[in-house]
Write an enzyme that holds these catalytic residues in place. Sequence first.
Site, short mmCIF file in Angstrom:
data_model
loop_
_atom_site.label_atom_id
_atom_site.label_comp_id
_atom_site.label_asym_id
_atom_site.label_seq_id
_atom_site.Cartn_x
_atom_site.Cartn_y
_atom_site.Cartn_z
N SER A 147 -6.25 5.16 -3.26
CA SER A 147 -4.88 5.25 -3.78
C SER A 147 -4.94 5.25 -5.30
O SER A 147 -5.87 4.70 -5.90
CB SER A 147 -4.05 4.06 -3.30
OG SER A 147 -2.81 3.98 -3.99
N TYR A 164 -2.70 -5.16 -3.15
CA TYR A 164 -2.94 -3.78 -2.71
C TYR A 164 -3.87 -3.07 -3.69
O TYR A 164 -4.82 -2.40 -3.29
CB TYR A 164 -1.62 -3.02 -2.59
CG TYR A 164 -1.79 -1.61 -2.07
CD1 TYR A 164 -2.18 -1.39 -0.75
CD2 TYR A 164 -1.58 -0.53 -2.90
CE1 TYR A 164 -2.35 -0.10 -0.27
CE2 TYR A 164 -1.74 0.77 -2.44
CZ TYR A 164 -2.12 0.98 -1.12
OH TYR A 164 -2.30 2.26 -0.66
#
Length: 248
Positions: free
Chosen positions: A150, A163
């Site tokens: 990501s 995250y």
Amino acid sequence: MSDQSLEGAAALVTGAGGGIGAATARRLAREGATVALLARRRDRLWQVASDIADLGGHAVAVEADLTEPERADDAVQEALDRLGRLDILVNNAGVMLLNSALHTTLDEWDRMVSLNIRALLHVTHAAVPHLIYAASTSPRQVADLVNVGSTAGRAARPGNSVYSLTKAGLNAFTESLRQELLGERVRVSVVEPGAVDTEPMNHLGGAVRETPGALRAEDVADAIGYVVTRDRRVAVDQMLVRAGGRSW
């Protein structure tokens, strides 16, 4: 146009019940690969397998909770038993639970670490010997391991601390593994999408839940398909994919 056909190749895609995983499985099947679909929800896996069959491809469903080490190992072995080999692994399973450190719970942090990191390690450890064997015996003369990261692994923002931690760690793990497996003809790559309009976006809070201009799952699947269909002389180690109108 692909440089290298995937005819005769076998792929395992985690988190294949929807979103990026399902789109990637369909893309690899169109390229000629037989695909093992791995996720927790059997109903979703059967739907994706049915979609692939409608395209003229073949897929098998492997139901598993990858946060359990023994089950992850068993799932890879089941995929191997049903496909006969393993040429491509796409580690896509993950969860994004965004909140501030003040308002989140330890359970949410633990869930991200368990699926985004520990499950990745479990599946990779079980699969690597089979990828090495495939690289040495297949007509392609190469195998592929693709981790889905990501943009959060490159730039941390408020609310995504853990995250980002998991995705930055994924990047480091991928690069080290890439160097380790160079001599084994196993290409190790990371594809890092920005905001994608998929189910994980439902875990976001507030206005972030609406993702105008976000990538589609098929956009990320196209990137993964590109990586694994290059001629063996080419290795695409990292691919950053953002929506044209977004900064992240």
